[in-house]
Design a protein around this motif. Structure first.
Motif, short mmCIF file in Angstrom:
data_model
loop_
_atom_site.label_atom_id
_atom_site.label_comp_id
_atom_site.label_asym_id
_atom_site.label_seq_id
_atom_site.Cartn_x
_atom_site.Cartn_y
_atom_site.Cartn_z
N GLN A 1 0.89 -1.06 -0.11
CA GLN A 1 -0.06 -0.20 -0.15
C GLN A 1 1.00 1.51 0.00
O GLN A 1 2.09 1.10 0.43
CB GLN A 1 -0.95 0.07 1.32
CG GLN A 1 -1.98 -1.01 1.31
CD GLN A 1 -2.76 -1.10 2.42
OE1 GLN A 1 -2.28 -1.16 3.52
NE2 GLN A 1 -4.10 -0.77 2.05
N SER A 2 0.40 2.28 -0.67
CA SER A 2 1.19 3.54 -0.59
C SER A 2 0.20 4.67 -0.78
O SER A 2 -0.98 4.55 -1.03
CB SER A 2 2.08 3.79 -1.88
OG SER A 2 1.50 3.58 -3.01
N ARG A 3 0.63 5.88 -0.19
CA ARG A 3 -0.17 7.19 -0.34
C ARG A 3 0.65 8.30 -0.72
O ARG A 3 1.58 8.40 -0.33
CB ARG A 3 -0.82 7.24 1.26
CG ARG A 3 -1.54 8.57 1.31
CD ARG A 3 -2.12 8.57 2.82
NE ARG A 3 -2.93 9.98 2.86
CZ ARG A 3 -3.88 10.15 3.58
NH1 ARG A 3 -4.52 9.12 4.16
NH2 ARG A 3 -4.63 11.33 3.83
N VAL A 4 0.09 9.10 -1.51
CA VAL A 4 0.60 10.25 -1.72
C VAL A 4 -0.21 11.59 -1.41
O VAL A 4 -1.42 11.46 -1.84
CB VAL A 4 0.84 10.28 -3.43
CG1 VAL A 4 1.26 11.87 -3.74
CG2 VAL A 4 1.74 9.38 -3.72
N ASP A 5 0.24 12.47 -0.57
CA ASP A 5 -0.45 13.62 -0.22
C ASP A 5 0.11 14.75 -0.80
O ASP A 5 1.32 15.06 -0.59
CB ASP A 5 -0.66 13.87 1.29
CG ASP A 5 -1.56 12.83 1.93
OD1 ASP A 5 -2.31 12.18 1.58
OD2 ASP A 5 -1.28 12.65 3.25
N ILE A 6 -0.59 15.60 -1.62
CA ILE A 6 -0.10 16.85 -2.34
C ILE A 6 -1.02 17.87 -1.59
O ILE A 6 -2.14 18.02 -1.69
CB ILE A 6 -0.37 16.89 -3.75
CG1 ILE A 6 0.33 15.71 -4.56
CG2 ILE A 6 0.33 18.12 -4.39
CD1 ILE A 6 0.03 15.54 -5.86
N ASP A 7 -0.37 18.75 -1.00
CA ASP A 7 -0.77 19.94 -0.25
C ASP A 7 -0.45 21.37 -0.87
O ASP A 7 0.90 21.68 -0.90
CB ASP A 7 -0.22 20.15 1.33
CG ASP A 7 -0.90 18.69 1.97
OD1 ASP A 7 -2.17 18.75 2.15
OD2 ASP A 7 -0.36 17.91 2.35
N PHE A 8 -1.13 22.00 -1.07
CA PHE A 8 -1.37 23.47 -1.18
C PHE A 8 -1.87 24.22 -0.18
O PHE A 8 -2.45 23.52 0.89
CB PHE A 8 -1.62 23.94 -2.58
CG PHE A 8 -1.05 23.03 -3.49
CD1 PHE A 8 0.15 23.43 -4.21
CD2 PHE A 8 -1.57 22.32 -4.43
CE1 PHE A 8 0.73 22.75 -5.04
CE2 PHE A 8 -1.18 21.57 -5.33
CZ PHE A 8 0.01 21.80 -5.83
N LYS A 9 -2.06 25.74 -0.21
CA LYS A 9 -2.70 26.27 0.88
C LYS A 9 -4.09 26.15 1.04
O LYS A 9 -4.61 25.81 2.27
CB LYS A 9 -2.60 28.00 0.69
CG LYS A 9 -1.25 28.60 0.85
CD LYS A 9 -1.11 30.03 0.49
CE LYS A 9 0.21 30.51 0.97
NZ LYS A 9 0.39 31.82 0.63
N ALA A 10 -4.97 26.05 0.06
CA ALA A 10 -6.31 25.67 0.08
C ALA A 10 -6.70 24.38 -0.65
O ALA A 10 -7.89 24.10 -0.77
CB ALA A 10 -7.34 26.91 -0.25
N LEU A 11 -5.96 23.75 -1.15
CA LEU A 11 -6.05 22.75 -1.98
C LEU A 11 -5.43 21.49 -1.46
O LEU A 11 -4.18 21.38 -1.30
CB LEU A 11 -5.82 22.99 -3.64
CG LEU A 11 -6.24 22.01 -4.54
CD1 LEU A 11 -7.40 21.61 -4.60
CD2 LEU A 11 -5.70 22.44 -5.89
#
Length: 215
Positions: free
Chosen positions: A57-67
């Protein structure tokens, strides 16, 4: 005595090489984002990408200010769940085996050619490699040969790479490239709950419906 010392030194060198490589089944890697050739957009400033790995299993989180985007990838069942939080509007999109295999096939054709350059990234010596896609486009990768992923499909983009990438380029549709650069590598037991699909709080929609919303 000299023969004994020589044998000991040879053994130390061999075992030292072997133990330097680590088969990684659990990891958390945080990358910062840098985009060249594109006007600064406050919405995307300070963006980060966080890669989690646990077995198949793997997970990718992509974080911006409001997205915020999350991709929950199950290599055993060949499924992907995409979670989107756009200014508080939350959506969930499921992709099954057919879509999984289609994307895997796309990246399985990428050919990586190692170059001479090396650099230190997040405490690891990384080799430069150039990835060439089937359409002829190329992108740079720096990867650590000391970190070998147990699950080669933890990031299908690098299924043919001989290690874990700690810096890599993503080709954008507008012709620019975004570079992901690792700032932290943690090799610890990642909680299984990180890969659970939320049971509430998200509106489940199709990819087609998402495209109509404008994302």
């Amino acid at each position: 005595m000299q023969k004994y010392l020589l044998t000991f030194l040879l053994f130390s060198l061999i075992t030292g090489q072997l133990t330097a490589q680590r088969l990684v089944s659990d990891a958390k890697i945080v990358y910062k984002m840098e985009t060249a050739g594109q006007p600064a957009d406050p919405t995307f400033e300070g963006g980060t990408l966080t890669q989690y790995v646990k077995g198949l299993q793997s997970r990718v989180d992509i974080d911006f200010k409001a997205l915020h985007y999350s991709y929950l990838i199950d290599s055993r069942n060949q499924t992907v769940v995409t979670l989107i939080d756009n200014h508080g509007d939350k959506y969930l999109i499921r992709a099954g085996k057919e879509d999984y295999e289609k994307e895997l096939k796309q990246y399985a054709s990428v050919q990586f050619t190692d170059a001479k350059e090396t650099k230190e990234i997040a405490g690891y010596t990384c080799k430069r490699s150039v990835g060439k896609m089937s359409d002829g486009q190329t992108f740079d990768v720096y990867y650590s040969t000391d970190l070998i992923p147990e699950n080669k499909q933890f990031n299908r983009r690098f299924v043919n790479l001989k290690g874990i990438p700690l810096q890599f380029e993503i080709l954008n549709k507008n012709g620019t490239k975004t570079t992901m650069i690792a700032t932290k590598v943690d090799l610890f037991a990642v909680p299984a709950s990180y890969f659970d699909t939320p049971k509430s709080g998200y509106k489940e929609i199709s990819r087609e419906e998402m495209s109509k919303i404008g994302n």
